[in-house]
Scaffold this active site. Structure first.
Site, PDB file in Angstrom:
ATOM      1  N   ASP A 449       0.841  -1.200   0.000  1.00  0.00           N
ATOM      2  CA  ASP A 449       0.000   0.000   0.000  1.00  0.00           C
ATOM      3  C   ASP A 449       0.878   1.253   0.000  1.00  0.00           C
ATOM      4  O   ASP A 449       2.062   1.192   0.353  1.00  0.00           O
ATOM      5  CB  ASP A 449      -0.887  -0.027   1.257  1.00  0.00           C
ATOM      6  CG  ASP A 449      -2.160   0.786   1.121  1.00  0.00           C
ATOM      7  OD1 ASP A 449      -2.272   1.584   0.174  1.00  0.00           O
ATOM      8  OD2 ASP A 449      -3.052   0.631   1.980  1.00  0.00           O
ATOM      9  N   ASP A 514     -10.911   2.022  -2.835  1.00  0.00           N
ATOM     10  CA  ASP A 514     -11.411   1.742  -1.490  1.00  0.00           C
ATOM     11  C   ASP A 514     -12.934   1.768  -1.461  1.00  0.00           C
ATOM     12  O   ASP A 514     -13.538   1.384  -0.463  1.00  0.00           O
ATOM     13  CB  ASP A 514     -10.868   2.780  -0.493  1.00  0.00           C
ATOM     14  CG  ASP A 514      -9.495   2.396   0.038  1.00  0.00           C
ATOM     15  OD1 ASP A 514      -9.022   1.285  -0.265  1.00  0.00           O
ATOM     16  OD2 ASP A 514      -8.891   3.211   0.766  1.00  0.00           O
TER      17      ASP A 514
HETATM   18  C1  GLA Z   1      -5.676   2.132   2.475  1.00  0.00           C
HETATM   19  C2  GLA Z   1      -6.062   0.945   1.620  1.00  0.00           C
HETATM   20  C3  GLA Z   1      -7.087   0.112   2.352  1.00  0.00           C
HETATM   21  C4  GLA Z   1      -6.526  -0.341   3.678  1.00  0.00           C
HETATM   22  C5  GLA Z   1      -6.059   0.849   4.482  1.00  0.00           C
HETATM   23  C6  GLA Z   1      -5.309   0.418   5.719  1.00  0.00           C
HETATM   24  O1  GLA Z   1      -6.729   3.021   2.616  1.00  0.00           O
HETATM   25  O2  GLA Z   1      -6.542   1.372   0.386  1.00  0.00           O
HETATM   26  O3  GLA Z   1      -7.464  -0.999   1.564  1.00  0.00           O
HETATM   27  O4  GLA Z   1      -5.457  -1.239   3.455  1.00  0.00           O
HETATM   28  O5  GLA Z   1      -5.196   1.701   3.729  1.00  0.00           O
HETATM   29  O6  GLA Z   1      -4.849   1.502   6.453  1.00  0.00           O
END
Ligand code: GLA
Length: 692
Positions: A449, A514
């Site tokens: 990420d 997300d």
């Molecule tokens: C980001 C990612 C999510 C999750 C969060 C965790 O927003 O896109 O899928 O992994 O971080 O903090």
């Protein structure tokens, strides 16, 4: 078919299954003479001989909108692809063709600067059976030079009466939104100045004359394989032509070269299709799956991800409980998300301290990984290696590792600062702890990420920011993949912030957004699928109401949307009713039966969620003997039934519904269509057809 031919000196023809590209290199430098449908050598020579008329008098450059790689010098007014600055401040260059080399599908045009020991090579590559044309450029110097701009390619579609631009734009939670609009005079700049590819725009465009449809018409499309800052400048020039410059970096400079060094740009791809947007996407998908993804022929497992279920409140016990439920439903890979390490019990601390939180995992990760294995699943883990919370041991030890301007404020986003991956010691540290983590544990999957786009690049950060960060990211992933060849990677940047053909060459799937609301996801997935195949598209089924939109969509609808990609589950499973769990298990079973068709098949978009309340799409298996048809009702009114989905692309024969045994002749499915009987909002159906 010869991939690259030279029917006359200085005239080259690149050939792909459905297109041809003709370029010449004469006094005016390399010029594009044709990018479009297939041509024979005789037509190629005729195209190469078309005079460079300037019908509008002597006020314009005859080469604007035709140049393969314009420099920032000479008689031209369009944007340069290359801008250099020498230590004495001069920028003028003039390139002299030294040699043209062809080997297999690779054409190299080698140029030397008229007075300086500086070499420029334009690369073109075509692959048998594939329509995308790859282009990139390398620059070698024996003198110091600042590279202010070095695009990968300039793409010049032919003159059209009007131009329509298709592009993908968005923001967090609203990624890859497809937009089609008339191209205005001037320059439309798509790009990112955030270090990541970013959800603001995706490095892909398509141009047509405004009449192309999903199934017909000419489309010229281009993409950039790069995960740092970037630009695609679509110029509608005063001469009526269009030139599309695609390259790394957003502002100058791109690189500072000392004698004896070189700079190689990322690859830009161009693709022409005469079969509308649908055929263009299918040609991209096939290429990405077989030539870009490291293991595109693998089937991706059904994964479970803990983020929406446990957030930062995870521990060994609740992850084991989730894993048990996930395994019972049929999940194959259990991915533990953020919150397992350091003092990371909320988003304001611990990022950067990559050892398991001792209160949450008193015996380390071993017991959870072992339990996941006993349950018959592989184990995956979330990491965010490029960012740090100021409240962390890492930051306390290395406050200078973050991008910042000394003496100026350090700006936090989500309580995070970005680590300067362009610095070798930071890149080594990132590689070191990840390598150790993967060596010490049986980890099959890493969700990588990146939630802190870079700002405040600091002194000389302009270079680090624009190219060094992404290059070091690639180098780390390449090293990890070599050392841990069974580990698979997912790219995520607050959702779809790092989706591009550069990252897909070293990851196995990407997290498109997300936003897990299935109705929104139909739109997001349609945008994503313009360029990227379903094989790379992770799609979770999460809880109702949705955390972002509040929508309460039926479980079946949520599943059916996610089953159009790489299915994952992201809900709080212990809170699911027994009947929901039973339905989920049955749908996962159905997904496993259609998975090869979805992940390796050809996508046909039948009705767009952007314009229809009854969106539909289908995948046809590579062998042409199976299809998976997805139909939805989303946002419709009055209980109107969804019209049957017509399937004109099915090969002839009799087709059978694999679940009900109902049989249909192909012409019936092509003309009347497949009626799924949908009439309530958020009704949906997935039909598995087999040719009998
Ligand atoms: C980001 C990612 C999510 C999750 C969060 C965790 O927003 O896109 O899928 O992994 O971080 O903090």
């Amino acid at each position: 078919m010869t991939l690259v031919s030279e029917p006359a000196p200085g005239v080259w023809v690149l050939r792909t299954p459905h297109s041809a590209y003709v370029l010449t290199a004469g006094e005016d430098g390399p010029l594009c003479r044709h990018w479009g449908g297939p041509v024979d050598d005789e037509s190629a020579l005729a195209l190469a001989a078309v005079p460079l008329d300037v019908a509008r008098g002597s006020w314009e450059s005859p080469v604007d909108g035709r140049e393969e790689y314009p420099s920032d010098a000479g008689l031209r007014f369009a944007e340069p692809a290359l801008a250099l600055r020498f230590p004495d401040g001069t920028r003028t260059v003039r390139w002299v063709l030294d040699a043209a080399e062809v080997s297999e599908g690779h054409l190299r045009l080698r140029y030397t600067e008229q007075t300086r020991p500086l070499r420029l090579t334009l690369h073109y590559r075509v692959t048998a059976g594939h329509d995308p044309i790859e282009r990139w450029v390398s620059l070698d110097t024996d003198v110091p030079v600042e590279v202010l701009r070095a695009d990968s390619a300039v793409w010049c579609p032919p003159p059209l009466e009007r131009y329509r631009l298709s592009s993908l734009h968005g923001r967090w939670g609203a990624d890859s939104r497809l937009e089609r609009a008339e191209l205005p005079a001037g320059t439309v700049r798509l790009g990112s100045r955030r270090t990541t590819t970013s959800p603001m725009h995706n490095p892909w465009i398509a141009l047509d004359d405004g009449t192309a449809t999903e199934t017909a018409g000419e489309v010229w499309t281009a993409a950039l394989a790069w995960s740092g800052t970037w630009h695609i400048d679509v110029q509608r020039l005063p001469v009526g032509r269009v030139a599309v410059n695609a390259g790394a970096a957003h502002e100058e400079p791109v690189a500072s070269l000392s004698p004896g060094t070189s700079y190689v740009t990322p690859v830009s791809y161009g693709l022409y299709s005469a079969g509308g947007f649908g055929a263009a996407s299918r040609a991209w998908h096939e290429h990405v799956r077989t030539r870009v993804l490291p293991h595109g022929d693998e089937l991706r497992p059904v994964l479970y991800n803990s983020w929406e279920a446990t957030g930062f409140l995870l521990d060994e016990a609740n992850q084991m409980a989730l894993a048990e439920r996930a395994a019972a439903l049929g999940c194959e890979l259990f991915v533990m998300d953020d919150g397992w390490f350091g003092a990371r019990v909320a988003d304001n601390a611990g990022l950067g301290d990559w050892t398991p939180n001792p209160a949450r995992f008193p015996n380390g990760l071993g017991p959870l990984i072992a339990r996941v294995g006993e349950l018959g699943m592989r184990f995956g883990i979330w990491v965010e290696p490029e960012a740090v919370n100021p409240d962390s041991d890492l930051y306390r030890a290395h406050p200078d590792w973050v991008y910042h301007s000394p003496g100026y404020p350090r700006h936090e986003l989500r309580h995070q600062l970005a680590l300067n991956l362009g610095r070798p010691e930071v890149a080594d540290w990132v590689h070191g702890w990840l390598d150790a983590l993967l060596t010490a544990h049986d980890i099959a999957f890493v969700k990588w990420d990146m939630n802190r786009p870079v700002t405040d690049p600091g002194p000389r950060g302009d270079l680090l920011w624009s190219t060094a960060h992404a290059r070091n990211l690639y180098a780390i992933l390449d090293r990890l993949r070599r050392a841990h060849p069974t580990v698979r990677f997912e790219s995520c940047a607050s959702g779809g912030g790092r989706v591009d053909l550069g990252i897909l060459a070293r990851t196995d799937q990407v997290w498109p957004s997300d936003n897990t609301d299935a109705a929104d996801r139909l739109l997001i997935q349609e945008g994503f699928g313009q360029l990227y195949p379903a094989r790379a598209m992770t799609a979770w089924v999460t809880d109702a109401p949705n955390f972002l939109t509040g929508n309460r969509l039926p479980l079946r609808f949520r599943f059916h949307v996610a089953m159009a990609g790489v299915l994952g589950i992201g809900g709080d499973l212990p809170a699911w009713s027994l009947s929901d769990q039973a339905e989920a298990a049955a749908l996962i079973g159905q997904y496993k039966r259609i998975r090869p068709i979805v992940q390796h098949g050809a996508l046909y978009r039948l009705r767009s969620p952007g314009s229809s309340a009854a969106p539909a799409l289908a995948y046809l298996s590579a062998a042409g003997d199976e299809a998976a048809v997805f139909q939805f009702l989303s946002g419709h009114h009055y209980g109107e039934p969804a019209p049957p989905a017509r399937l004109p692309f099915l090969p002839p024969g009799t087709w059978e519904d694999a679940d009900t045994g109902a049989r249909y002749p192909q012409a019936f499915l092509a003309t009347h269509g497949l009626d799924a009987g949908l009439f309530r909002n958020h009704d949906s159906a997935v039909t598995h057809l087999r040719r009998v």
